[in-house]
Design a protein around this motif. Sequence first.
Motif, PDB file in Angstrom:
ATOM      1  N   PHE A   2       0.345  -1.279  -0.098  1.00  0.00           N
ATOM      2  CA  PHE A   2      -0.285  -0.049   0.380  1.00  0.00           C
ATOM      3  C   PHE A   2       0.834   0.983  -0.220  1.00  0.00           C
ATOM      4  CE2 PHE A   2      -3.092  -2.247   1.707  1.00  0.00           C
ATOM      5  CZ  PHE A   2      -3.886  -2.702   0.725  1.00  0.00           C
ATOM      6  N   LEU A   3       1.964   1.224   0.599  1.00  0.00           N
ATOM      7  CA  LEU A   3       2.676   1.701   0.700  1.00  0.00           C
ATOM      8  C   LEU A   3       2.866   2.642  -0.458  1.00  0.00           C
ATOM      9  CD1 LEU A   3       4.354   4.438   2.977  1.00  0.00           C
ATOM     10  CD2 LEU A   3       5.799   2.734   2.613  1.00  0.00           C
ATOM     11  N   PRO A  28      -2.116   6.206   4.327  1.00  0.00           N
ATOM     12  CA  PRO A  28      -3.494   5.551   5.337  1.00  0.00           C
ATOM     13  C   PRO A  28      -4.165   4.481   5.175  1.00  0.00           C
ATOM     14  CG  PRO A  28      -4.067   7.727   3.746  1.00  0.00           C
ATOM     15  CD  PRO A  28      -3.320   6.991   3.321  1.00  0.00           C
ATOM     16  N   THR A  29      -4.356   3.817   4.203  1.00  0.00           N
ATOM     17  CA  THR A  29      -4.156   2.201   4.101  1.00  0.00           C
ATOM     18  C   THR A  29      -2.829   1.426   5.325  1.00  0.00           C
ATOM     19  OG1 THR A  29      -5.978   2.244   2.485  1.00  0.00           O
ATOM     20  CG2 THR A  29      -5.236  -0.132   3.912  1.00  0.00           C
ATOM     21  N   ALA A  30      -2.429   1.943   4.271  1.00  0.00           N
ATOM     22  CA  ALA A  30      -0.930   1.928   4.750  1.00  0.00           C
ATOM     23  C   ALA A  30      -0.326   2.268   6.286  1.00  0.00           C
ATOM     24  CB  ALA A  30       0.496   2.189   4.228  1.00  0.00           C
ATOM     25  N   VAL A  31      -0.446   2.728   7.290  1.00  0.00           N
ATOM     26  CA  VAL A  31      -0.384   3.367   7.885  1.00  0.00           C
ATOM     27  C   VAL A  31      -1.393   2.285   9.217  1.00  0.00           C
ATOM     28  CG1 VAL A  31      -0.736   4.526  10.582  1.00  0.00           C
ATOM     29  CG2 VAL A  31       0.221   5.697   8.575  1.00  0.00           C
ATOM     30  N   TYR A  36       5.345   7.957   7.641  1.00  0.00           N
ATOM     31  CA  TYR A  36       5.219   9.227   7.427  1.00  0.00           C
ATOM     32  C   TYR A  36       6.463  10.149   7.082  1.00  0.00           C
ATOM     33  CZ  TYR A  36       1.988   7.724  11.517  1.00  0.00           C
ATOM     34  OH  TYR A  36       0.544   7.701  12.420  1.00  0.00           O
ATOM     35  N   ALA A  37       7.394   9.413   7.238  1.00  0.00           N
ATOM     36  CA  ALA A  37       8.268  10.357   6.031  1.00  0.00           C
ATOM     37  C   ALA A  37       8.223  10.460   4.305  1.00  0.00           C
ATOM     38  CB  ALA A  37       9.999   9.235   5.859  1.00  0.00           C
ATOM     39  N   GLU A  38       7.728   9.552   4.012  1.00  0.00           N
ATOM     40  CA  GLU A  38       6.570  10.231   2.985  1.00  0.00           C
ATOM     41  C   GLU A  38       6.027  10.567   2.341  1.00  0.00           C
ATOM     42  OE1 GLU A  38       7.431   7.368  -0.805  1.00  0.00           O
ATOM     43  OE2 GLU A  38       9.095   7.889   0.596  1.00  0.00           O
ATOM     44  N   GLN A  46      -6.450   1.370  -4.083  1.00  0.00           N
ATOM     45  CA  GLN A  46      -7.270   1.606  -3.243  1.00  0.00           C
ATOM     46  C   GLN A  46      -8.778   0.857  -3.277  1.00  0.00           C
ATOM     47  OE1 GLN A  46      -7.892   5.795  -4.510  1.00  0.00           O
ATOM     48  NE2 GLN A  46      -6.367   7.364  -3.544  1.00  0.00           N
ATOM     49  N   VAL A  47      -9.102   0.847  -4.625  1.00  0.00           N
ATOM     50  CA  VAL A  47      -9.924  -0.862  -4.578  1.00  0.00           C
ATOM     51  C   VAL A  47      -9.568  -1.771  -3.700  1.00  0.00           C
ATOM     52  CG1 VAL A  47     -11.362  -2.957  -6.634  1.00  0.00           C
ATOM     53  CG2 VAL A  47     -10.637  -0.079  -6.996  1.00  0.00           C
ATOM     54  N   GLN A  48      -8.089  -2.029  -4.034  1.00  0.00           N
ATOM     55  CA  GLN A  48      -7.842  -3.309  -3.453  1.00  0.00           C
ATOM     56  C   GLN A  48      -8.204  -2.947  -1.873  1.00  0.00           C
ATOM     57  OE1 GLN A  48      -7.106  -6.428  -4.115  1.00  0.00           O
ATOM     58  NE2 GLN A  48      -7.242  -6.106  -5.998  1.00  0.00           N
TER      59      GLN A  48
END
Length: 570
Positions: free
Chosen positions: A50-51, A57-60, A90-92, A281-283
């Motif tokens: 996801f990142l 947001p989903t990655a976090v 967060y860095a990204e 995002q669909v995934q």
Amino acid sequence: MELLIQLAWDRTDDSPVAAIQYGRRSMALARRLDFPRGECRSLLMLGWAFLRAGDYPTAVQTQLEARRLAERVGFAGGIIHADNALGYAYAEQGNYPAALRHYRRARRLALQKKDSVLLTPILGNIGQAFQHLGQLDSALHYTRQGYRADQRLRDWHSEIGDLALLGDMEAERGDTVAARRYYQQCIRRAVGMPVSYALCRAYLGLAHLAETRHAAAATRRYARQALRAGQQGYYPKGIFEASNYLARLSAAQGDTAAAFRYLTTAAVTRDSLFNHRQLAQVQALAFGEQMRQREQAEQELKHAARQRQKLLLALLGLLLLAGALLYLWLSRRQLAREVAFAREREQLEQRSHLAVLVAEENERRRIGSDLHDSLGQLLSAAKLSLHILERQLQRDAARPASAHLEQLANALGMLNTAIAEVRIIAHNLVPSALVKRGLAQAVREFAAKLRTGGQLSVHVEVFNLEGHLDQTVEGVLFRVIQELVQNIIKHARASEVTIQLVQGEQELTVTVEDNGVGFDAQALGPEAGIGLRNVQARMAYLGGQAHFDAAPGRGTTVTLEVPLAAAAAN
């Protein structure tokens, strides 16, 4: 399941959407097999996918879920991986203070577990975060540590990334020779390795260096090599940056056709990245629905268990109700008295702490002022009188005054020593930097004095904290920091100390970390325990907390947390 996880990791860079699909399948399989560690690893991989797709947001959320699962099953490697990934996320997004907190937490646990393999990539990430925060010395310090660990452990992938980072840092510092050397070493190491990110960054760095030398041919050549590296490894961010750079160079030379071609490449890459993000995002929605269904199933099971429990409790409650009501009626008044007494005692303790701390600080200021203004002035006046007497004796040629002059010189020397001692005592009681410029500057000057001896390296890092806080808060925190550092000097046998002051939205955080011998808090004697209790008592008065993270052989980290309501400026 291992094959699915490996497939997902292999596709994370070139096709995050495919990696997400493999990750979901591996996670479903791990749940069917009731294999929590496998589920945690699948979540970690999904978070990275996801990142890479840009769905932060989903990655976090996914990495936090992986961390909670790792904590529940005692999977230390999963916790370290999750904290490192959260810092990267967060860095990204440009939130480097938050990224640094997660990186430091991952580093502490990796050091505690003595896991050098997991520690190695974290050091480079810490260095990159410091670089974006403008702390270039700290950035170089941690990135060089990571580079040395890469070489020691033969972690070629991490070594290549750290070489590109060191090149960027040296270029930012203005050392073009060192920057070029790191970039070229990175390119040599990257032959045959799937490290399109580092290779693209190295070629772009060489292009920028060539542009500063006005070497147009070399600039275009390096920029084209950066574009090829990004395209071969499908690194969209690098393709986009290199294409725009080449378009600007071509436009500056009047080659509009080439500029248009490169801008088209950048646009296609941007559209491709946008499509990947949409698919991700669909995934993510499907993944979120899967998580929601799982939570719903767990809630239904818990609800059924609660219903059975309620039935049993109802039967038991009928038997205990009469006795409970009687007990409540008899104990209500006693409980009210105990609560009132506890509140009164707490208030008395707070007032007592306040009175002691305020009186202590006022007494320090009074003594310091008296020493400086009264005794210091008297000594200075006495010194002036003796100087006048000395000149009179020198002018009196009628009788020899050598013996008198020698005695007078001894008296002046003693007065000079006394004046210097008075000034030192007055400054130690009330540091002028604390009164004039606030806590941050006072800590910097305190650290600078410790560094003059050459035995201890002290680093001070300040984020979002300048100016004055409440006078009492500044005084208490400065004394606590002094006591902690003096304890390190006396007992820790440390060579390096890091003092960090961070003002966040809700609280002020002070961290004092050393690389000394550490200690076992349970084995401390009564006298040593008094110092720790004094620190905790002072922090309790400020409404904050003191956390001690220490063990024999791995250094000590003390974290002081003070609510902003207590630390607000007058």
